[in-house]
Design a protein around this motif. Structure first.
Motif, PDB file in Angstrom:
ATOM      1  N   SER A 178       4.992   0.889 -14.461  1.00 16.57           N
ATOM      2  CA  SER A 178       6.277   1.464 -14.094  1.00 16.57           C
ATOM      3  C   SER A 178       7.331   0.385 -13.917  1.00 16.57           C
ATOM      4  CB  SER A 178       6.130   2.263 -12.795  1.00 16.57           C
ATOM      5  OG  SER A 178       7.361   2.858 -12.439  1.00 16.57           O
ATOM      6  N   ARG A 179       6.955  -0.687 -13.259  1.00 19.69           N
ATOM      7  CA  ARG A 179       7.907  -1.791 -13.081  1.00 19.69           C
ATOM      8  C   ARG A 179       8.303  -2.374 -14.440  1.00 19.69           C
ATOM      9  NH1 ARG A 179       7.657  -6.451  -8.608  1.00 19.69           N
ATOM     10  NH2 ARG A 179       8.437  -4.640  -7.518  1.00 19.69           N
ATOM     11  N   HIS A 180       7.333  -2.527 -15.335  1.00 20.28           N
ATOM     12  CA  HIS A 180       7.601  -3.088 -16.660  1.00 20.28           C
ATOM     13  C   HIS A 180       8.547  -2.192 -17.459  1.00 20.28           C
ATOM     14  CE1 HIS A 180       6.586  -5.741 -20.022  1.00 20.28           C
ATOM     15  NE2 HIS A 180       6.446  -4.673 -20.792  1.00 20.28           N
ATOM     16  N   LEU A 181       8.393  -0.872 -17.285  1.00 19.92           N
ATOM     17  CA  LEU A 181       9.217   0.083 -18.029  1.00 19.92           C
ATOM     18  C   LEU A 181      10.524   0.422 -17.335  1.00 19.92           C
ATOM     19  CD1 LEU A 181       6.434   2.619 -19.131  1.00 19.92           C
ATOM     20  CD2 LEU A 181       7.426   0.751 -20.481  1.00 19.92           C
ATOM     21  N   GLY A 182      10.677  -0.061 -16.112  1.00 17.15           N
ATOM     22  CA  GLY A 182      11.884   0.246 -15.354  1.00 17.15           C
ATOM     23  C   GLY A 182      11.898   1.660 -14.824  1.00 17.15           C
ATOM     24  N   GLY A 183      10.706   2.202 -14.559  1.00 13.94           N
ATOM     25  CA  GLY A 183      10.606   3.567 -14.057  1.00 13.94           C
ATOM     26  C   GLY A 183      10.785   3.635 -12.558  1.00 13.94           C
ATOM     27  N   GLY A 184      10.963   4.854 -12.046  1.00 15.84           N
ATOM     28  CA  GLY A 184      11.138   5.069 -10.626  1.00 15.84           C
ATOM     29  C   GLY A 184       9.808   5.070  -9.889  1.00 15.84           C
ATOM     30  N   PRO A 185       9.838   5.338  -8.578  1.00 19.75           N
ATOM     31  CA  PRO A 185       8.642   5.225  -7.748  1.00 19.75           C
ATOM     32  C   PRO A 185       7.629   6.347  -7.942  1.00 19.75           C
ATOM     33  CG  PRO A 185      10.473   6.007  -6.429  1.00 19.75           C
ATOM     34  CD  PRO A 185      11.037   5.647  -7.774  1.00 19.75           C
ATOM     35  N   ASP A 186       8.060   7.506  -8.450  1.00 21.46           N
ATOM     36  CA  ASP A 186       7.166   8.662  -8.551  1.00 21.46           C
ATOM     37  C   ASP A 186       6.447   8.675  -9.899  1.00 21.46           C
ATOM     38  OD1 ASP A 186       7.802   9.649  -5.978  1.00 21.46           O
ATOM     39  OD2 ASP A 186       9.662  10.489  -6.765  1.00 21.46           O
ATOM     40  N   TYR A 187       5.599   7.691 -10.071  1.00 24.06           N
ATOM     41  CA  TYR A 187       4.941   7.482 -11.364  1.00 24.06           C
ATOM     42  C   TYR A 187       3.907   8.550 -11.714  1.00 24.06           C
ATOM     43  CZ  TYR A 187       1.362   5.555  -8.261  1.00 24.06           C
ATOM     44  OH  TYR A 187       0.436   5.400  -7.273  1.00 24.06           O
ATOM     45  N   ASN A 188       3.542   9.429 -10.755  1.00 28.15           N
ATOM     46  CA  ASN A 188       2.585  10.503 -11.032  1.00 28.15           C
ATOM     47  C   ASN A 188       3.226  11.711 -11.707  1.00 28.15           C
ATOM     48  OD1 ASN A 188       0.328   9.223 -10.069  1.00 28.15           O
ATOM     49  ND2 ASN A 188       0.338  10.223  -8.073  1.00 28.15           N
ATOM     50  N   ASP A 189       4.539  11.773 -11.721  1.00 34.69           N
ATOM     51  CA  ASP A 189       5.242  12.902 -12.324  1.00 34.69           C
ATOM     52  C   ASP A 189       5.022  12.885 -13.837  1.00 34.69           C
ATOM     53  OD1 ASP A 189       7.389  14.537 -13.475  1.00 34.69           O
ATOM     54  OD2 ASP A 189       8.164  14.600 -11.435  1.00 34.69           O
ATOM     55  N   THR A 190       4.724  14.048 -14.415  1.00 32.45           N
ATOM     56  CA  THR A 190       4.449  14.102 -15.857  1.00 32.45           C
ATOM     57  C   THR A 190       5.659  13.700 -16.695  1.00 32.45           C
ATOM     58  OG1 THR A 190       4.973  16.466 -15.847  1.00 32.45           O
ATOM     59  CG2 THR A 190       2.643  15.851 -15.681  1.00 32.45           C
ATOM     60  N   ALA A 191       6.873  13.793 -16.122  1.00 28.67           N
ATOM     61  CA  ALA A 191       8.074  13.396 -16.856  1.00 28.67           C
ATOM     62  C   ALA A 191       8.384  11.906 -16.707  1.00 28.67           C
ATOM     63  CB  ALA A 191       9.271  14.223 -16.379  1.00 28.67           C
ATOM     64  N   HIS A 192       7.645  11.202 -15.862  1.00 26.73           N
ATOM     65  CA  HIS A 192       7.870   9.771 -15.650  1.00 26.73           C
ATOM     66  C   HIS A 192       7.449   8.988 -16.895  1.00 26.73           C
ATOM     67  CE1 HIS A 192       7.431   5.753 -13.854  1.00 26.73           C
ATOM     68  NE2 HIS A 192       8.166   6.195 -12.841  1.00 26.73           N
ATOM     69  N   PRO A 193       8.126   7.875 -17.194  1.00 26.48           N
ATOM     70  CA  PRO A 193       7.753   7.080 -18.372  1.00 26.48           C
ATOM     71  C   PRO A 193       6.284   6.669 -18.388  1.00 26.48           C
ATOM     72  CG  PRO A 193       9.866   6.333 -17.511  1.00 26.48           C
ATOM     73  CD  PRO A 193       9.344   7.347 -16.530  1.00 26.48           C
ATOM     74  N   GLU A 236       0.818  -1.217   0.000  1.00 22.08           N
ATOM     75  CA  GLU A 236       0.000   0.000   0.000  1.00 22.08           C
ATOM     76  C   GLU A 236       0.848   1.261   0.000  1.00 22.08           C
ATOM     77  OE1 GLU A 236      -1.920   3.316   2.327  1.00 22.08           O
ATOM     78  OE2 GLU A 236      -0.307   1.957   2.962  1.00 22.08           O
ATOM     79  N   ALA A 237       1.972   1.229   0.678  1.00 18.57           N
ATOM     80  CA  ALA A 237       2.841   2.404   0.780  1.00 18.57           C
ATOM     81  C   ALA A 237       3.439   2.807  -0.555  1.00 18.57           C
ATOM     82  CB  ALA A 237       3.955   2.140   1.793  1.00 18.57           C
ATOM     83  N   ASP A 238       3.462   1.910  -1.514  1.00 22.41           N
ATOM     84  CA  ASP A 238       4.013   2.228  -2.834  1.00 22.41           C
ATOM     85  C   ASP A 238       3.046   3.044  -3.687  1.00 22.41           C
ATOM     86  OD1 ASP A 238       6.624   0.800  -2.806  1.00 22.41           O
ATOM     87  OD2 ASP A 238       5.325  -0.932  -2.451  1.00 22.41           O
ATOM     88  N   LEU A 239       1.774   3.084  -3.297  1.00 22.84           N
ATOM     89  CA  LEU A 239       0.794   3.876  -4.023  1.00 22.84           C
ATOM     90  C   LEU A 239       1.059   5.365  -3.795  1.00 22.84           C
ATOM     91  CD1 LEU A 239      -2.418   1.826  -3.128  1.00 22.84           C
ATOM     92  CD2 LEU A 239      -1.233   1.839  -5.333  1.00 22.84           C
ATOM     93  N   ARG A 240       0.600   6.188  -4.715  1.00 20.78           N
ATOM     94  CA  ARG A 240       0.774   7.634  -4.618  1.00 20.78           C
ATOM     95  C   ARG A 240      -0.575   8.354  -4.735  1.00 20.78           C
ATOM     96  NH1 ARG A 240       4.963   6.057  -3.121  1.00 20.78           N
ATOM     97  NH2 ARG A 240       7.081   6.606  -3.815  1.00 20.78           N
ATOM     98  N   CYS A 241      -1.668   7.663  -4.363  1.00 17.72           N
ATOM     99  CA  CYS A 241      -3.005   8.240  -4.548  1.00 17.72           C
ATOM    100  C   CYS A 241      -3.544   8.909  -3.297  1.00 17.72           C
ATOM    101  CB  CYS A 241      -3.990   7.182  -5.041  1.00 17.72           C
ATOM    102  SG  CYS A 241      -4.063   5.686  -4.037  1.00 17.72           S
ATOM    103  N   GLY A 242      -2.987   8.610  -2.128  1.00 14.32           N
ATOM    104  CA  GLY A 242      -3.465   9.197  -0.880  1.00 14.32           C
ATOM    105  C   GLY A 242      -4.576   8.377  -0.250  1.00 14.32           C
ATOM    106  N   ALA A 243      -4.705   8.466   1.062  1.00 14.80           N
ATOM    107  CA  ALA A 243      -5.751   7.742   1.778  1.00 14.80           C
ATOM    108  C   ALA A 243      -7.088   8.445   1.589  1.00 14.80           C
ATOM    109  CB  ALA A 243      -5.406   7.654   3.259  1.00 14.80           C
ATOM    110  N   GLN A 244      -8.134   7.658   1.521  1.00 16.41           N
ATOM    111  CA  GLN A 244      -9.493   8.183   1.336  1.00 16.41           C
ATOM    112  C   GLN A 244     -10.466   7.298   2.107  1.00 16.41           C
ATOM    113  OE1 GLN A 244     -10.829   8.093  -2.750  1.00 16.41           O
ATOM    114  NE2 GLN A 244     -12.736   9.127  -2.318  1.00 16.41           N
TER     115      GLN A 244
END
Length: 332
Positions: free
Chosen positions: A146-161, A102-110
């Motif tokens: 992100s894992r498939h593309l080898g991207g970093g943890p901050d997948y919400n960034d517009t510059a992220h793959p 759950e901690a890997d998500l970047r959506c926030g608690a709701q």
């Protein structure tokens, strides 16, 4: 919002108490406008109505298959779920299979929208987490890609793959470059498009076939099939998306978005539909999409799920009929 027209009215005491203005566009298989109300070129933020577009790279890249995702996970990737146990458990299991949490998500608690679960959590003293977020399935999809593309943890960034892939898919199916973006409630970028572009994208999904020669329409067909197979995962009990898809016997996919957006994908009719209510009212977007789907002959206006949004009387706390929601004259 320039060019918006009256679409939905709330009547009480023999007079229109409230009026909701907006835009609506219907596109055919070629992306051409079949019918429009308001301004087809109005630029909007489509919010959660485009989750199936945001999930296209997940499927077309091969990431979904590499992670062993089935139709339930694909439906959740397109979902604005209510955080019920059935949703939370599935997203948690999905992340666990990836070796994530759950901690890997970047959506926030709701807080959960499920009444029984909310009561249970209050009694147990449990606090909501990111798994309860209505977008946790979409974000699990982002993490998988992100894992498939080898991207970093901050997948919400517009510059992220991940978001670069999402934007490329978004601009392709809408048929236009996105002029800007906003940050959604789940912290992901939400790319803007026109009403025409949004309806064109839904028409793309409507004509997509699983045997298409290209990966993108094949991916679109899989996502639509997943939504139609699991309407309960796309939203939840009592929610418009779930109830309307059930009412249409799994033949039409619909998806709501915040601030008065609603879309529909009609494979049998090869049509895409987009609605935006300018004041952001959900009651109006639900009434408008019901009116349009009935107008197109795919939804029975007398079905309880339809009448719940357009047709049933408004009653007060004593059960007295006080008014009704109507379509404005000239709309649908």
């Amino acid at each position: 919002m320039a060019g918006a027209v009256p679409m939905v009215e709330v009547w009480r005491g023999g007079m229109a108490e409230s009026r909701h203005r907006g835009h609506a566009v219907i596109c055919d298989a070629t992306g051409a406008v079949v019918r429009a109300w308001g301004e087809p070129d109005a630029v909007i933020l489509p919010r959660s109505s485009v989750k199936m577009i945001q999930a296209l790279p997940l499927v077309e890249s091969g990431a979904a298959d590499a992670a062993g995702l089935g139709s339930e996970e694909l439906a959740l990737a397109c979902a604005s779920h209510e955080g019920a146990p059935m949703h939370v458990a599935r997203v948690a299991a999905w992340l666990d299979r990836l070796g994530l949490a759950e901690a890997d998500l970047r959506c926030g608690a709701q807080p959960t929208r499920d009444r029984a679960e909310r009561k249970r959590m209050l009694i147990a003293g449990e606090v909501p987490c990111q798994l309860h977020n209505n977008c946790s399935g979409k974000h699990a999809g982002f993490l998988t890609l992100s894992r498939h593309l080898g991207g970093g943890p901050d997948y919400n960034d517009t510059a992220h793959p991940v978001q670069r892939a999402v934007r490329a898919a978004f601009e392709d199916v809408t048929g236009m470059n996105s002029p800007r973006y906003g940050v959604d409630g789940c912290s992901a970028p939400n790319f803007a498009t026109t009403m025409h572009g949004l309806a064109r994208a839904m028409a793309f999904f409507a004509v997509a076939r699983p045997d298409a020669p290209d990966a993108r329409p094949r991916a679109a067909a899989r996502l639509v099939a997943a939504m139609l197979a699991h309407p309960d995962l796309v939203a939840g009990e009592g929610r418009a998306c779930t109830e309307l898809m059930r009412a249409m016997d799994g033949k039409v996919a619909v998806k709501t978005g915040a601030e008065g957006v609603f879309v529909a994908i009609l494979p049998a009719r090869r049509l895409g539909v987009a609605v935006k209510i300018e004041d952001g009212a959900t009651r109006a977007s639900e009434a408008a999409i019901v009116g349009l789907l009935a107008h197109l002959g795919v939804l029975d206006r007398d079905h309880p799920a339809a009448r719940k949004r357009l047709g049933d009387p408004i009653r007060n706390w004593r059960g007295i009929e006080t008014g009704e929601i109507r379509l404005a004259e000239g709309f649908a």
